[in-house]
Scaffold this motif. Structure first.
Motif, mmCIF file in Angstrom:
data_model
loop_
_atom_site.group_PDB
_atom_site.id
_atom_site.type_symbol
_atom_site.label_atom_id
_atom_site.label_comp_id
_atom_site.label_asym_id
_atom_site.label_seq_id
_atom_site.Cartn_x
_atom_site.Cartn_y
_atom_site.Cartn_z
ATOM 1 N N GLY A 177 0.839 -1.189 0.000
ATOM 2 C CA GLY A 177 0.000 0.000 0.000
ATOM 3 C C GLY A 177 0.872 1.236 0.000
ATOM 4 O O GLY A 177 1.827 1.325 0.776
ATOM 5 N N ILE A 178 0.558 2.205 -0.855
ATOM 6 C CA ILE A 178 1.388 3.396 -1.023
ATOM 7 C C ILE A 178 0.545 4.640 -0.805
ATOM 8 O O ILE A 178 -0.523 4.794 -1.415
ATOM 9 C CB ILE A 178 2.012 3.435 -2.430
ATOM 10 C CG1 ILE A 178 2.895 2.199 -2.645
ATOM 11 C CG2 ILE A 178 2.817 4.717 -2.632
ATOM 12 C CD1 ILE A 178 3.349 2.015 -4.082
ATOM 13 N N SER A 179 1.019 5.530 0.050
ATOM 14 C CA SER A 179 0.363 6.803 0.297
ATOM 15 C C SER A 179 0.860 7.825 -0.719
ATOM 16 O O SER A 179 2.062 8.013 -0.884
ATOM 17 C CB SER A 179 0.668 7.287 1.724
ATOM 18 O OG SER A 179 0.109 8.560 1.953
ATOM 19 N N CYS A 180 -0.087 8.506 -1.385
ATOM 20 C CA CYS A 180 0.290 9.408 -2.482
ATOM 21 C C CYS A 180 -0.293 10.799 -2.283
ATOM 22 O O CYS A 180 -1.509 10.991 -2.380
ATOM 23 C CB CYS A 180 -0.179 8.821 -3.810
ATOM 24 S SG CYS A 180 0.255 9.828 -5.249
ATOM 25 N N PHE A 181 0.585 11.750 -1.985
ATOM 26 C CA PHE A 181 0.243 13.168 -1.976
ATOM 27 C C PHE A 181 0.682 13.766 -3.314
ATOM 28 O O PHE A 181 1.592 13.260 -3.971
ATOM 29 C CB PHE A 181 0.939 13.888 -0.829
ATOM 30 C CG PHE A 181 0.309 13.640 0.514
ATOM 31 C CD1 PHE A 181 -0.426 14.633 1.140
ATOM 32 C CD2 PHE A 181 0.449 12.409 1.147
ATOM 33 C CE1 PHE A 181 -1.005 14.409 2.365
ATOM 34 C CE2 PHE A 181 -0.138 12.168 2.378
ATOM 35 C CZ PHE A 181 -0.874 13.177 2.996
ATOM 36 N N THR A 182 0.066 14.872 -3.699
ATOM 37 C CA THR A 182 0.370 15.460 -5.006
ATOM 38 C C THR A 182 1.844 15.826 -5.134
ATOM 39 O O THR A 182 2.476 15.549 -6.159
ATOM 40 C CB THR A 182 -0.518 16.682 -5.259
ATOM 41 O OG1 THR A 182 -1.890 16.257 -5.293
ATOM 42 C CG2 THR A 182 -0.182 17.347 -6.582
ATOM 43 N N LEU A 183 2.411 16.435 -4.099
ATOM 44 C CA LEU A 183 3.816 16.838 -4.192
ATOM 45 C C LEU A 183 4.757 15.640 -4.265
ATOM 46 O O LEU A 183 5.879 15.767 -4.739
ATOM 47 C CB LEU A 183 4.184 17.728 -3.006
ATOM 48 C CG LEU A 183 3.536 19.118 -2.994
ATOM 49 C CD1 LEU A 183 3.932 19.878 -1.743
ATOM 50 C CD2 LEU A 183 3.923 19.909 -4.240
ATOM 51 N N GLY A 184 4.299 14.478 -3.808
ATOM 52 C CA GLY A 184 5.141 13.284 -3.849
ATOM 53 C C GLY A 184 4.700 12.271 -4.880
ATOM 54 O O GLY A 184 5.129 11.107 -4.842
ATOM 55 N N ARG A 185 3.858 12.699 -5.837
ATOM 56 C CA ARG A 185 3.250 11.741 -6.760
ATOM 57 C C ARG A 185 4.272 11.058 -7.659
ATOM 58 O O ARG A 185 4.097 9.886 -8.011
ATOM 59 C CB ARG A 185 2.188 12.434 -7.608
ATOM 60 C CG ARG A 185 2.735 13.483 -8.562
ATOM 61 C CD ARG A 185 1.620 14.316 -9.194
ATOM 62 N NE ARG A 185 2.116 15.278 -10.168
ATOM 63 C CZ ARG A 185 2.647 16.459 -9.861
ATOM 64 N NH1 ARG A 185 2.777 16.804 -8.584
ATOM 65 N NH2 ARG A 185 3.055 17.278 -10.798
ATOM 66 N N ILE A 186 5.350 11.752 -8.027
ATOM 67 C CA ILE A 186 6.327 11.145 -8.935
ATOM 68 C C ILE A 186 7.023 9.975 -8.252
ATOM 69 O O ILE A 186 7.173 8.890 -8.834
ATOM 70 C CB ILE A 186 7.338 12.204 -9.407
ATOM 71 C CG1 ILE A 186 6.637 13.243 -10.284
ATOM 72 C CG2 ILE A 186 8.485 11.542 -10.184
ATOM 73 C CD1 ILE A 186 7.520 14.387 -10.708
ATOM 74 N N ASN A 187 7.427 10.170 -7.004
ATOM 75 C CA ASN A 187 8.103 9.078 -6.305
ATOM 76 C C ASN A 187 7.122 8.002 -5.858
ATOM 77 O O ASN A 187 7.510 6.833 -5.729
ATOM 78 C CB ASN A 187 8.901 9.618 -5.127
ATOM 79 C CG ASN A 187 10.280 10.097 -5.555
ATOM 80 O OD1 ASN A 187 10.600 10.123 -6.741
ATOM 81 N ND2 ASN A 187 11.113 10.454 -4.594
ATOM 82 N N ALA A 188 5.864 8.372 -5.619
ATOM 83 C CA ALA A 188 4.865 7.346 -5.328
ATOM 84 C C ALA A 188 4.670 6.444 -6.549
ATOM 85 O O ALA A 188 4.560 5.220 -6.424
ATOM 86 C CB ALA A 188 3.544 7.999 -4.925
ATOM 87 N N ASP A 189 4.653 7.053 -7.712
ATOM 88 C CA ASP A 189 4.531 6.295 -8.955
ATOM 89 C C ASP A 189 5.753 5.401 -9.156
ATOM 90 O O ASP A 189 5.634 4.227 -9.529
ATOM 91 C CB ASP A 189 4.380 7.272 -10.117
ATOM 92 C CG ASP A 189 4.062 6.584 -11.425
ATOM 93 O OD1 ASP A 189 2.928 6.109 -11.591
ATOM 94 O OD2 ASP A 189 4.959 6.532 -12.293
ATOM 95 N N ARG A 190 6.912 5.944 -8.876
ATOM 96 C CA ARG A 190 8.143 5.152 -9.015
ATOM 97 C C ARG A 190 8.163 4.013 -7.996
ATOM 98 O O ARG A 190 8.614 2.902 -8.313
ATOM 99 C CB ARG A 190 9.365 6.045 -8.825
ATOM 100 C CG ARG A 190 10.686 5.308 -8.958
ATOM 101 C CD ARG A 190 11.871 6.246 -8.892
ATOM 102 N NE ARG A 190 13.134 5.513 -8.917
ATOM 103 C CZ ARG A 190 14.337 6.079 -8.864
ATOM 104 N NH1 ARG A 190 14.444 7.395 -8.792
ATOM 105 N NH2 ARG A 190 15.432 5.329 -8.886
ATOM 106 N N LEU A 191 7.650 4.274 -6.795
ATOM 107 C CA LEU A 191 7.615 3.229 -5.767
ATOM 108 C C LEU A 191 6.710 2.082 -6.204
ATOM 109 O O LEU A 191 7.038 0.911 -5.992
ATOM 110 C CB LEU A 191 7.140 3.830 -4.450
ATOM 111 C CG LEU A 191 6.998 2.882 -3.261
ATOM 112 C CD1 LEU A 191 8.307 2.152 -2.976
ATOM 113 C CD2 LEU A 191 6.534 3.660 -2.028
#
Length: 219
Positions: free
Chosen positions: A74-88
């Protein structure tokens, strides 16, 4: 089923001293969201590990995924961190090709189609996820139909589809502040990364109630 809940590594900023993108931004918040979800899952006898990866490098992330070998990430995704959430999500799929990958958080709630554009992501959880994540895991375990779980966005042959809306909780009593309460409270014992020095470990309901709305958080 074993679940691993994560916040993604922080994006490195351009460093004028080195002329490289190697500057780690300060940690200014505590990810209570995955702490609440962890408590919800553990209260329902689901083996759950959670980590705040703010300071972790990508090789360290890969090592964590390999070491824990969860069935669900499960991955928590905020807008400012969306690029690294996508990479994760992509890294989790690379290391764990059979795992179920679930993304939630403000950005995922407001832009689920954007999140599901990454083929590594299986499902998006909308809004408050404490009840949804428990039902989702139970559905995975019994091989049920995800369309029966409210509060999800799923990929279909014709794009994406939302399941029926989940009614929002009108009370905070489902998430008591005391960690000794035999119900759901935010488990923050693992929120400090091994190099972190400032993360608070005191779970309080007032901290959750005082948190900005998802709409504000997504901006």
């Amino acid at each position: 089923m074993k679940a691993l809940l994560l916040t993604p590594p922080a994006p490195r900023l351009w460093n004028p001293a080195t002329a490289e993108e190697d500057l780690l931004p300060s940690k200014t918040w505590v990810p209570l969201g995955i702490a609440y979800l962890t408590s919800a899952l553990r209260a329902n006898a689901v083996e759950t590990v959670f980590r705040d990866l703010h300071q972790e490098t990508w090789p360290e992330v890969a090592a964590l995924l390999e070491r824990e070998r969860p069935d669900l990430v499960g991955i928590s995704c905020f807008t400012l961190g969306r690029i690294n959430a996508d990479r994760l999500a992509s890294e989790a799929r690379r290391v764990l090709p059979e795992a179920r990958i679930v993304v939630g958080g403000p950005h995922a709630t407001f832009f689920p189609e954007h999140v599901l554009a990454n083929p590594a992501v299986d499902v998006v959880v909308l809004g408050e996820g404490e009840e949804t994540i428990v039902e989702l895991v139970a559905c995975f375990e019994r091989g049920g139909d995800l369309a029966d779980v409210p509060g999800l966005v799923l990929r279909t042959g014709n794009g994406v589809a939302r399941t029926r809306a989940r009614e929002r909780s009108r009370t905070w009593t489902a998430w008591p502040s005391r960690p000794t309460t035999p119900s759901i409270s935010p488990n923050t014992s693992l929120l400090k990364s091994r190099r972190s020095t400032g993360a608070s470990s005191g779970p309080t309901s007032s901290a959750r109630a005082a948190a900005p709305s998802t709409a504000a958080s997504a901006r």
